[in-house]
Design an enzyme around this catalytic site. Structure first.
Site, PDB file in Angstrom:
ATOM      1  N   LYS A 138       0.872  -1.193   0.000  1.00 34.57           N
ATOM      2  CA  LYS A 138       0.000   0.000   0.000  1.00 34.57           C
ATOM      3  C   LYS A 138       0.900   1.231   0.000  1.00 34.57           C
ATOM      4  CE  LYS A 138      -2.380   3.177   1.952  1.00 34.57           C
ATOM      5  NZ  LYS A 138      -1.950   4.517   1.501  1.00 34.57           N
TER       6      LYS A 138
ATOM      7  N   GLU B 251       9.027   1.951  10.981  1.00 32.64           N
ATOM      8  CA  GLU B 251      10.117   2.871  10.629  1.00 32.64           C
ATOM      9  C   GLU B 251       9.513   4.264  10.627  1.00 32.64           C
ATOM     10  OE1 GLU B 251      13.176   2.099  10.384  1.00 32.64           O
ATOM     11  OE2 GLU B 251      13.159  -0.062  10.066  1.00 32.64           O
TER      12      GLU B 251
ATOM     13  N   CYS C 104      13.621  10.904   6.489  1.00 28.16           N
ATOM     14  CA  CYS C 104      13.429  10.544   7.897  1.00 28.16           C
ATOM     15  C   CYS C 104      14.681  10.816   8.705  1.00 28.16           C
ATOM     16  CB  CYS C 104      13.027   9.085   8.020  1.00 28.16           C
ATOM     17  SG  CYS C 104      14.175   7.953   7.237  1.00 28.16           S
TER      18      CYS C 104
ATOM     19  N   GLU D  65       9.146  16.883  14.339  1.00 29.83           N
ATOM     20  CA  GLU D  65       9.650  16.672  12.984  1.00 29.83           C
ATOM     21  C   GLU D  65       8.917  17.582  11.993  1.00 29.83           C
ATOM     22  OE1 GLU D  65       8.535  13.048  10.906  1.00 29.83           O
ATOM     23  OE2 GLU D  65      10.621  12.754  10.326  1.00 29.83           O
TER      24      GLU D  65
END
Ligand code: NAD
Length: 516
Positions: A199, A274, A308, A409
């Site tokens: 997905k 993750e 990331c 973030e």
């Protein structure tokens, strides 16, 4: 080599995923049980080109019914037919064949990925070419996951262990590196003998729907790899809750990660998470400052900070702070914006409109908190691309580690600079955060480098380099940056169950009612 000549499977070949619509957009189908198919909803989602600022393709809006079809196909392929009968060596050969096809088609895959997420073509080409190595590495590992014979303390038994696939794996990906992040999951999952439902992000699904043609061409049986698309809260959630899905491999933000982890726990599904980070890039006064500047810029402004592992907190030793910031600002002064396919372009657009909004919001938050803006802080106007989603490299100084701009973030080209006094102070600030994905250390002292590498709580530590990763090395987060590892042998074990088998070597089984 002429890049376009590498395209072996033209996107307009009959029976393939994209059909042109009346308005000239490519319309994709879901890939379930070896065939492209329309979504049950009869609805599609526009996929936007971030340089043009308008839709270029339509991807299916999948729902629970589509998730059901895809998981049923994956479950059938796991339990019956040719896939479970294949030897591990044969699975490895199929993966290596897929690696070859990726190498031949890297240019075509890179161009499609560029249309969706606007990354620099040169970087995408490198990524796509390197991606073959995931399939070679895990193809090689497929028949090397040996069990062991246990030296048992029980008499009259022979006890051994073996690895087996987990079952049906649902892989859910973000938009920043769609195909590489898919491959980090797909290659070990297939090598281990699982079947998968993929997905991709609703913002960047086209490249995977094209890529799956290579999977088919490599000879994987129908149902082993399926691709569904749509929104996370619709089809993504349906996959996570599906009783026939045994493992979830997720890469994405911490909020979605937490929601998925909670739901998966209810069904005792295995998970790999993750997630995001707010990684410190730490520059000591004994560093080679010219090298460190390049590392800091690569850490936060490559891919416009949409990474990331972005080194979004720059920790600089107080004694060199002003000199280092001056060097940094000089380095980014004349960066060139432009079309991602132009080799002269250094900064590509932000990949999605919601992401651009998020960057704008965080820049305002930082200003409100008292951080001092010394570069950027606004959208870039780029000649020729008036609707492009460009944002200037942005630097805040006088940042306190307790500010939101230092703790949350942004996932964009926004750097916050924080001063530190000595090694202990650097460790304290670096670890004072809920994330633990990566860290960079810039020093010419090897003892300091090794001590800092031990003391910083993060899954990856780079010393005098930044953003280095490899198929062969494990990658993953401490703390809220995730759980589990991708890459290397550790990445393979995530997709295997360990079984213990006991064989009786005695001729009789003891009477259970007689205690010895
Ligand atoms: P996101 O969490 O919004 O979405 C990721 C994927 O999850 C998408 O496919 C989305 O449709 C799906 N999703 C969202 N909510 C869901 C739900 N409730 N159930 C099931 N699926 C759901 O993340 P994003 O904006 O696409 O990506 C950016 C994030 O990804 C950043 O936080 C970044 O740090 C992280 N990231 C991490 C790594 C890593 O390896 N650690 C790598 C790349 C990106």
């Amino acid at each position: 080599m002429d890049d376009t000549a590498a395209v072996r499977l033209a996107p307009d070949t009959p029976g393939l995923p994209a059909t042109p619509t009346a308005d000239g957009l490519a319309r994709y189908g879901l890939y379930i049980d070896g065939a492209f198919t329309d979504p049950q909803s009869g609805q599609w989602i526009d996929s936007e080109d971030p340089v043009e600022g308008r839709a270029w393709a339509r991807i299916p809006r999948g729902n629970g019914a589509d998730a059901d079809r895809a998981v049923a196909a994956a479950h059938r392929a796991f339990t019956s037919g040719p896939w479970p009968a294949l030897s591990a060596s044969r699975r490895g050969a199929l993966l290596r064949k897929l690696g070859d096809l990726i190498a031949e088609n890297a240019a075509w895959l890179a161009r499609i990925e560029m249309k969706d997420n606007g990354k620099l073509l040169a970087e995408l080409l490198m990524q796509m070419r390197y991606m073959s190595s995931y399939y070679y590495y895990y193809g090689g590992l497929a028949d090397k996951m040996e069990g062991s014979v246990i030296p048992s303390d029980k008499p009259g038994v022979f006890n051994y262990t073996k690895y087996e696939p987990v079952g049906v794996v649902a892989c859910i990906m973000p938009w920043n590196s769609p195909l590489p992040l898919t491959s980090l999951k797909l290659a070990p999952a297939l090598a281990a003998g699982n079947t998968v439902v993929l997905k991709p992000s609703e913002f960047t699904s086209a490249s995977l729907l094209e890529f799956v043609k290579l999977v088919e061409a490599a000879g994987f049986p129908p149902g082993v790899v399926n691709v569904v698309t749509g929104y996370g809260t619709e089809i993504g959630d349906a996959l996570v809750s599906h009783p026939l899905v045994d493992r979830i491999a997720f890469t994405g933000g911490p909020e979605a990660g937490r929601a998925i982890n909670e739901k998966a726990a209810r069904y005792m599904k295995r998970v790999t998470m993750e997630l995001g980070g707010k990684s410190p890039n730490i520059v000591f006064q004994d560093a080679n400052l010219d090298e460190a500047v390049k590392g800091v810029v690569a850490g936060i402004f490559a891919a416009s900070g949409q990474s990331c592992v972005a080194g979004s907190r720059l920790l600089v030793q107080r004694s060199i702070h002003d000199a280092f910031v001056a060097k940094l600002l000089a380095f980014i002064e004349d960066v060139r914006f432009g079309h991602p396919s132009d080799p002269a372009t250094q900064i590509a657009p932000i990949s999605t409109r919601p992401q651009l909004d998020k960057i704008r919001k965080y820049v305002e938050i930082a200003k409100g908190e008292g951080a001092r803006l010394v570069a950027g802080g606004r959208e870039a106007k780029v000649p020729g691309w008036p609707n492009g989603l460009f944002y200037e490299p942005t630097v805040f100084v006088d940042v306190d580690n307790r500010m939101r701009i230092a703790q949350e973030e942004v996932f964009g080209p926004v750097l916050c600079v924080i001063r530190f006094d000595d090694d202990d102070d650097a460790v304290r600030i670096a670890n004072d955060i809920r994330f633990g994905l990566a860290a960079g250390i810039w020093t010419q002292s090897m003892p300091r480098a090794l001590t800092m590498a031990d003391r910083i709580r993060a899954g990856t530590i780079w010393v005098n380099n930044y953003r280095m990763t490899s198929t062969t090395s494990p990658f993953g987060g401490f703390k809220m940056s995730g759980t589990g590892r991708e890459g290397g042998m550790a990445g393979m074990r995530e997709y295997l169950e360990l079984k213990s088998v006991w064989l009786s070597t005695g001729v009789t089984f003891p009477n259970p009612f007689v205690r010895r």
